[in-house]
Design a protein around this motif. Sequence first.
Motif, mmCIF file in Angstrom:
data_model
loop_
_atom_site.group_PDB
_atom_site.id
_atom_site.type_symbol
_atom_site.label_atom_id
_atom_site.label_comp_id
_atom_site.label_asym_id
_atom_site.label_seq_id
_atom_site.Cartn_x
_atom_site.Cartn_y
_atom_site.Cartn_z
ATOM 1 N N ALA A 270 7.519 -0.084 57.458
ATOM 2 C CA ALA A 270 6.160 0.301 57.905
ATOM 3 C C ALA A 270 5.200 -0.703 57.273
ATOM 4 C CB ALA A 270 5.827 1.738 57.501
ATOM 5 N N LYS A 271 4.157 -0.237 56.625
ATOM 6 C CA LYS A 271 3.164 -1.089 55.944
ATOM 7 C C LYS A 271 2.815 -2.343 56.753
ATOM 8 C CE LYS A 271 3.553 0.635 51.234
ATOM 9 N NZ LYS A 271 2.332 1.416 51.133
ATOM 10 N N GLY A 272 3.413 -3.506 56.398
ATOM 11 C CA GLY A 272 3.024 -4.757 57.059
ATOM 12 C C GLY A 272 3.589 -4.942 58.451
ATOM 13 N N PHE B 172 9.676 6.161 45.448
ATOM 14 C CA PHE B 172 8.581 6.769 46.209
ATOM 15 C C PHE B 172 8.881 6.556 47.685
ATOM 16 C CE2 PHE B 172 4.544 6.818 48.497
ATOM 17 C CZ PHE B 172 4.089 8.070 48.121
ATOM 18 N N HIS B 173 8.934 7.666 48.436
ATOM 19 C CA HIS B 173 9.272 7.549 49.856
ATOM 20 C C HIS B 173 8.203 8.137 50.778
ATOM 21 C CE1 HIS B 173 13.215 5.959 48.907
ATOM 22 N NE2 HIS B 173 13.468 6.981 48.114
ATOM 23 N N GLY B 174 7.124 8.682 50.219
ATOM 24 C CA GLY B 174 6.056 9.195 51.079
ATOM 25 C C GLY B 174 5.706 10.630 50.755
ATOM 26 N N PHE C 236 18.125 2.486 53.538
ATOM 27 C CA PHE C 236 17.218 1.592 52.806
ATOM 28 C C PHE C 236 15.801 1.887 53.269
ATOM 29 C CE2 PHE C 236 19.940 -2.441 51.699
ATOM 30 C CZ PHE C 236 20.718 -1.675 50.855
ATOM 31 N N ASP C 237 14.951 2.239 52.312
ATOM 32 C CA ASP C 237 13.520 2.376 52.592
ATOM 33 C C ASP C 237 12.899 1.008 52.315
ATOM 34 O OD1 ASP C 237 10.780 2.611 52.329
ATOM 35 O OD2 ASP C 237 10.838 4.524 51.251
ATOM 36 N N GLU C 238 12.616 0.291 53.393
ATOM 37 C CA GLU C 238 11.998 -1.031 53.257
ATOM 38 C C GLU C 238 10.552 -0.992 53.760
ATOM 39 O OE1 GLU C 238 13.829 -4.598 53.313
ATOM 40 O OE2 GLU C 238 15.904 -3.895 53.244
ATOM 41 N N VAL C 239 9.928 0.155 53.512
ATOM 42 C CA VAL C 239 8.528 0.322 53.905
ATOM 43 C C VAL C 239 7.655 -0.711 53.185
ATOM 44 C CG1 VAL C 239 6.558 1.913 53.670
ATOM 45 C CG2 VAL C 239 8.756 2.733 54.561
ATOM 46 N N GLN C 240 7.939 -0.921 51.908
ATOM 47 C CA GLN C 240 7.138 -1.863 51.123
ATOM 48 C C GLN C 240 7.830 -3.219 50.962
ATOM 49 O OE1 GLN C 240 4.980 -1.886 46.730
ATOM 50 N NE2 GLN C 240 5.041 -0.010 47.857
ATOM 51 N N CYS C 241 9.149 -3.214 50.785
ATOM 52 C CA CYS C 241 9.829 -4.482 50.475
ATOM 53 C C CYS C 241 10.328 -5.205 51.716
ATOM 54 C CB CYS C 241 10.960 -4.257 49.475
ATOM 55 S SG CYS C 241 12.330 -3.268 50.105
ATOM 56 N N SER D 99 4.016 5.517 60.379
ATOM 57 C CA SER D 99 3.807 5.346 58.938
ATOM 58 C C SER D 99 5.148 5.332 58.226
ATOM 59 C CB SER D 99 2.968 6.506 58.379
ATOM 60 O OG SER D 99 3.755 7.690 58.409
ATOM 61 N N GLY D 100 5.078 5.001 56.935
ATOM 62 C CA GLY D 100 6.292 4.983 56.139
ATOM 63 C C GLY D 100 6.886 6.372 55.965
ATOM 64 N N ALA D 101 6.046 7.338 55.678
ATOM 65 C CA ALA D 101 6.548 8.703 55.477
ATOM 66 C C ALA D 101 7.201 9.218 56.752
ATOM 67 C CB ALA D 101 5.408 9.610 55.039
ATOM 68 N N GLU D 102 6.574 8.936 57.884
ATOM 69 C CA GLU D 102 7.142 9.422 59.155
ATOM 70 C C GLU D 102 8.486 8.736 59.433
ATOM 71 O OE1 GLU D 102 4.733 8.754 62.653
ATOM 72 O OE2 GLU D 102 5.960 10.086 63.870
HETATM 73 N N1 PLP Z 1 8.143 4.269 51.177
HETATM 74 C C1 PLP Z 1 7.697 3.352 50.312
HETATM 75 C C2 PLP Z 1 8.677 2.463 49.614
HETATM 76 C C3 PLP Z 1 6.321 3.212 50.073
HETATM 77 O O1 PLP Z 1 5.879 2.289 49.203
HETATM 78 C C4 PLP Z 1 5.428 4.058 50.774
HETATM 79 C C5 PLP Z 1 3.978 3.957 50.561
HETATM 80 O O2 PLP Z 1 3.505 3.455 49.562
HETATM 81 C C6 PLP Z 1 5.941 4.997 51.672
HETATM 82 C C7 PLP Z 1 7.299 5.068 51.848
HETATM 83 C C8 PLP Z 1 5.021 5.896 52.429
HETATM 84 O O3 PLP Z 1 4.393 5.184 53.424
HETATM 85 P P1 PLP Z 1 3.083 5.750 54.158
HETATM 86 O O4 PLP Z 1 2.007 5.821 53.132
HETATM 87 O O5 PLP Z 1 2.830 4.762 55.263
HETATM 88 O O6 PLP Z 1 3.453 7.093 54.681
#
Ligand code: PLP
Length: 388
Positions: A249-251, A135-137, A220-225, A107-110
């Motif tokens: 993460a995400k996609g 927002f990072h999780g 860089f948190d590229e979980v969403q972007c 996941s993104g948070a992990e």
């Molecule tokens: N980082 C970003 C930029 C996010 O948008 C999100 C979720 O919306 C997260 C981290 C957390 O990801 P996850 O919900 O998969 O733990």
Amino acid sequence: MKEDGLTGADERDYLLAVYAQTPIEPVRGEGVMLHTRDGRVLLDLYAGHAVALLGYGHPRLLAALREQAESLFFQSNVVPLGVRARAGRRLVRFAPAGLDRAFLVNSGAEANENALRLALRHTGRRQVVAVEGAFHGRTAAAAAVSDKSAAWYSFPQAPFDVRFVPRADLDALAAALDSAPTAALILEPVQGMAGAVALGRDYLEGARALTRTRGALLIFDEVQCGMGRTGYPFAAQAYGVTPDIMTTAKGLAGGFPAGAVLVGEAIAARLRPGDLGSTFGGGPLACALIEAVITAIEEQDLLPRVRALSRRIRETCQVGPVAAIQGEGLLLGLRTTRPAQEVQAELLARGIVVGTSADPRIVRLLPPLVIEETHVESLAGALREIRA
Ligand code: PLP
């Protein structure tokens, strides 16, 4: 599958009521369309928070999942797997040069939790700088660097010292980095939850230079972007700025839980067995899908299409209640003259699913990367019908 009489509405009898839910129950997805229990067909421009990167029922993803499930459903990192090697190679080759090693999570948070752990460990420092609106999780470290998380943080203390800086202010960033020995600056190049706020090339280049001179790592948190959403593999390539650590993460696996932390050789070389771990991370199903997602993005040449459709949205959707459009690629924020929730409800009434954000005047678009021009026309047409 056989119905047993329960519907989505019965969730509330068994699950914690911690989500504000959209009042639709999708039972099937096809391309970018969702079919609901009550027989509606909706255009999905939100993709389950950006996760359904290639929409629903993509043949390559279905084939990869079926083939992997039939051959080997699960094994952990205790054994090496060819499918994991293939996913790793695809991912590091998709990522900016210099981020050559991946750690696979769920996941993104992990991913962010491990990125922060690595930065603190690598530098031996105890402060992390984060950007307002981030927002990072929801895990202990990721939430500690998420803006305004105090409202839901619930842990008695953060695991390290945190300092937030305003966006777009490199002087404030320099001052924060100098205020105490800083392990890392963590940021989303395009802030998602904040409403698709691009921090901009100048800021990212400045942040790169400032962190480098102070010996702090840039995350860089590229979980969403990430994963093609900006019209480039990652925002790092869109802006030409390479961080020391990047998360995604995400996609990443198109809907199967998966996340990744990418690092360069300097960090990788200092890690030993046991330093990081995750039971499910890098499982064969996730890996088969990561490989399939990146292959599909390349085979279908989706990145130029993302850029073209993004331009099209900007050209045609600033109508009705939309006063301005911000963001990058297919992570866009429509600034509305009325509360975003009202516009979201009116779009839903016209058969279009969109999201909102932490900004009450931003409607967020995170469509599957496979949307087409006709879908943009549908959005523009629906917006035109909505009162400003
Ligand atoms: N980082 C970003 C930029 C996010 O948008 C999100 C979720 O919306 C997260 C981290 C957390 O990801 P996850 O919900 O998969 O733990």
